[in-house]
Design a protein around this motif. Sequence first.
Motif, short mmCIF file in Angstrom:
data_model
loop_
_atom_site.label_atom_id
_atom_site.label_comp_id
_atom_site.label_asym_id
_atom_site.label_seq_id
_atom_site.Cartn_x
_atom_site.Cartn_y
_atom_site.Cartn_z
N PHE A 172 50.06 30.18 29.60
CA PHE A 172 48.65 29.95 29.26
C PHE A 172 48.03 28.92 30.19
N ALA A 173 48.78 27.85 30.44
CA ALA A 173 48.28 26.81 31.35
C ALA A 173 48.16 27.36 32.76
N GLY A 174 49.14 28.18 33.15
CA GLY A 174 49.11 28.78 34.49
C GLY A 174 47.92 29.71 34.67
N MET A 175 47.60 30.48 33.62
CA MET A 175 46.47 31.40 33.71
C MET A 175 45.16 30.64 33.81
N ILE A 176 45.08 29.50 33.11
CA ILE A 176 43.87 28.67 33.21
C ILE A 176 43.71 28.16 34.65
N LEU A 177 44.83 27.69 35.23
CA LEU A 177 44.79 27.22 36.61
C LEU A 177 44.44 28.36 37.57
N PHE A 178 44.98 29.55 37.28
CA PHE A 178 44.69 30.72 38.12
C PHE A 178 43.20 31.05 38.08
N ILE B 36 39.47 37.87 47.88
CA ILE B 36 38.08 37.46 47.73
C ILE B 36 37.31 37.69 49.04
N LEU B 37 37.93 37.36 50.16
CA LEU B 37 37.30 37.58 51.45
C LEU B 37 37.06 39.07 51.72
N ILE B 38 38.01 39.90 51.30
CA ILE B 38 37.90 41.34 51.53
C ILE B 38 36.83 41.97 50.64
N PHE C 191 37.72 30.92 40.54
CA PHE C 191 36.31 30.55 40.60
C PHE C 191 36.03 29.50 41.66
N ARG C 192 37.06 28.71 42.00
CA ARG C 192 36.89 27.74 43.09
C ARG C 192 36.79 28.45 44.43
N LEU C 193 37.56 29.53 44.61
CA LEU C 193 37.59 30.25 45.88
C LEU C 193 36.46 31.27 46.00
N ALA C 194 36.04 31.83 44.86
CA ALA C 194 35.01 32.86 44.88
C ALA C 194 33.68 32.30 45.35
N ASP C 195 33.07 32.99 46.32
CA ASP C 195 31.77 32.57 46.82
C ASP C 195 30.69 33.54 46.37
N ASN C 196 29.47 33.29 46.76
CA ASN C 196 28.35 34.13 46.32
C ASN C 196 28.47 35.57 46.83
#
Length: 437
Positions: free
Chosen positions: A251-257, A214-216, A262-267
């Motif tokens: 399925f649960a893991g993919m939801i957490l992923f 995400i940073l890159i 989206f928690r890490l992604a910034d504008n």
Amino acid sequence: MISALLYLIPFLTGLIMAFRHGPILVFMVYQLDYFLNPQNKWWSSYLPFVGAQFYLVLAMIIVFVIGFGKYNQNPAFKHPQFKFMCLTVLMYCLAYFNAPFTEYHIMSMDAFLTISVVTFLVIKLCSERKHIYWIIDSYLFSAFLLSFYIYGWGRDSSGRVSGVGMVDAPDSNLVAAALAPTIVLFIAKLIADKRLIARGFYGVGLIFVLNSLILINSRGGFLGVAAGIGYFLFISFKNDAFTLKEKRAIFAGMILFVAAFFRLADNTFIDRMMSVKEESTLNEEQETGSTRVFFWLATLEMAKDHPFGAGAGGFQYYAPVYIPEEVNTGGSRNRAVHSTWFETLSEAGYLGLLFFSLMIFFTHRSFVKVRKHLWNVNDFVNSALVLSVSSGFVTFVVAMTFINRLRAEILYWLIAISICCVNVFLSTQSKRNESEK
């Protein structure tokens, strides 16, 4: 000081353990050195040495020569992907006679030949199932350490990460391509490993690598990740590779992923990813991501005049001749082609591209062959492992479609693993069947 210790401790530990567990650990140290690349880090002044790559390769060669009878049991040249790799390197070397940048081409040839030697040595030294697991875990650990370093380094004024590249990958997009395959490998490890502590380590590694991508802000890297994860899930659910309970866990893991993403992604990241649609339309008057299509078309024209390739940097040299004048290429017309496929065509010619494509094809086919065999003999754990590595291979192939990575070490590590899987999982099974008869 902490960064230097994070490099030095596993480096020395790996060398010491190599005396007890075998020389394949020297390659694992090589992976660590490749990713952290202390030569271009500020903390290198704390180290008693730098530039260990040459000595690590030399150590593997010496060990192989001394134990030739023992380590020569694993075949390399019987595998088509290795043969086509050698042919690709040969065509690349022959392009020297057409190369406008002869000194640069000689340096690139040296790097390419070194990669070939390392690939050969990994195939020879990897003789047990645990060795394959070690190589993969070392790849993940090295990627985690680099991601940890990127986390502390952060973005520059351009909104991207710079100055943290590996030995052969100084550009941020190249770093992203090397890290991208580890996403699906981390996910697979989280699913397959039953140890709670190990799952914790893999989970932390996954978060740090995802944060680094995400940073890159590499669009090609994330396209590769999407393709690799999609391939992994498609094959898994298509072949019923997991029980209903495991599918629920996936399925649960993919939801957490997705939630972590989206928690890490910034504008800054979201704006760059959204620009993919915006820049997908060809525009001659403005340089965008789609401008590389003009570079690809120019490569096809260039290949007509240079059918055997123009060596390293050949396209950059001839680009002003073949890119139409009306195309805006930014500050310079001497541009890279931005695709490994077209890079191969421009530097090694039609035959080089043919051999390179066949190398990729047979590598993927080997992964599929081993995975299906392991599934048929009810070895579901190793079958899932092979599927995850092949998914990582798909990730890298997609990512390299948008950058120049003909001589990427990660690519040839994955090719070496495909051969090791055949040697260990198929050949070992054949020998066992013969002994039982």
